[in-house]
Design an enzyme around this catalytic site. Structure first.
Site, PDB file in Angstrom:
ATOM      1  N   ALA A  16      52.682   3.556   7.079  1.00 51.90           N
ATOM      2  CA  ALA A  16      52.071   2.607   6.142  1.00 51.90           C
ATOM      3  C   ALA A  16      53.080   1.525   5.754  1.00 51.90           C
ATOM      4  O   ALA A  16      52.727   0.339   5.687  1.00 51.90           O
ATOM      5  CB  ALA A  16      51.571   3.341   4.901  1.00 51.90           C
ATOM      6  N   ARG A  17      54.315   1.916   5.524  1.00 51.41           N
ATOM      7  CA  ARG A  17      55.358   0.939   5.176  1.00 51.41           C
ATOM      8  C   ARG A  17      55.649   0.009   6.342  1.00 51.41           C
ATOM      9  O   ARG A  17      55.879  -1.189   6.151  1.00 51.41           O
ATOM     10  CB  ARG A  17      56.615   1.656   4.696  1.00 51.41           C
ATOM     11  N   SER A  36      47.494   6.033  -2.631  1.00 51.87           N
ATOM     12  CA  SER A  36      48.109   7.322  -2.343  1.00 51.87           C
ATOM     13  C   SER A  36      47.106   8.408  -2.755  1.00 51.87           C
ATOM     14  O   SER A  36      46.151   8.127  -3.480  1.00 51.87           O
ATOM     15  CB  SER A  36      49.417   7.473  -3.122  1.00 51.87           C
ATOM     16  N   ARG A  37      47.352   9.624  -2.268  1.00 54.85           N
ATOM     17  CA  ARG A  37      46.425  10.723  -2.593  1.00 54.85           C
ATOM     18  C   ARG A  37      46.401  11.024  -4.073  1.00 54.85           C
ATOM     19  O   ARG A  37      45.402  11.428  -4.627  1.00 54.85           O
ATOM     20  CB  ARG A  37      46.812  11.988  -1.831  1.00 54.85           C
ATOM     21  N   TYR A  57      42.187   7.592  -2.527  1.00 56.66           N
ATOM     22  CA  TYR A  57      41.647   6.807  -1.417  1.00 56.66           C
ATOM     23  C   TYR A  57      40.250   6.270  -1.716  1.00 56.66           C
ATOM     24  O   TYR A  57      39.925   5.142  -1.335  1.00 56.66           O
ATOM     25  CB  TYR A  57      41.633   7.631  -0.133  1.00 56.66           C
ATOM     26  N   HIS A  78      42.210  11.572   9.619  1.00 59.13           N
ATOM     27  CA  HIS A  78      41.836  10.254  10.124  1.00 59.13           C
ATOM     28  C   HIS A  78      40.331  10.072  10.266  1.00 59.13           C
ATOM     29  O   HIS A  78      39.772   9.097   9.745  1.00 59.13           O
ATOM     30  CB  HIS A  78      42.507   9.979  11.470  1.00 59.13           C
ATOM     31  N   LYS A  96      47.159   6.137  15.528  1.00 59.12           N
ATOM     32  CA  LYS A  96      46.722   7.229  16.409  1.00 59.12           C
ATOM     33  C   LYS A  96      47.105   8.562  15.827  1.00 59.12           C
ATOM     34  O   LYS A  96      48.074   8.648  15.070  1.00 59.12           O
ATOM     35  CB  LYS A  96      47.280   7.039  17.809  1.00 59.12           C
TER      36      LYS A  96
END
Length: 106
Positions: A16-17, A36-37, A57, A78, A96
């Protein structure tokens, strides 16, 4: 000038970063939110500067300021978050793998 695509990132880990670092070089994209979660245990990464930091999310998917979502969650999650982002009317880009099995991808 065409409108810029407003990106949100699901997840705040290394990938993500990396995406957040590359996004400013995009001619048509800008980072507006990172989710974030749960509540972060540490200060936000500098790569997320200027973005709205969202806890959860689902909250990011509900944000009308987000046009597109980069799914950077754990691999087993995902497919679920791709489906939820699409159902929320967001454009989706996923790191992926897309899913854990061929059946799940179908």
């Amino acid at each position: 000038m065409k409108a810029r695509l407003r990106w949100g990132i699901l997840g705040s880990g290394r990938v993500a970063r990396q995406f957040a670092t590359a996004l400013p070089r995009s001619a048509r994209g800008r980072l507006v939110a990172v989710a974030s979660r749960g509540a972060p245990a540490a200060p936000p990464a500098p790569e997320f500067a200027g973005a709205n930091l969202i806890h959860g999310y689902d909250a990011l998917l509900a944000d009308p300021e987000v046009d597109a979502v980069y799914v950077a969650t754990l691999h087993p999650d995902h497919a679920r978050w791709i489906a939820r982002a699409a159902a929320a009317g967001k454009h989706v880009l996923c790191e992926k793998p897309l899913a854990m099995t061929a059946a799940e991808a179908e």
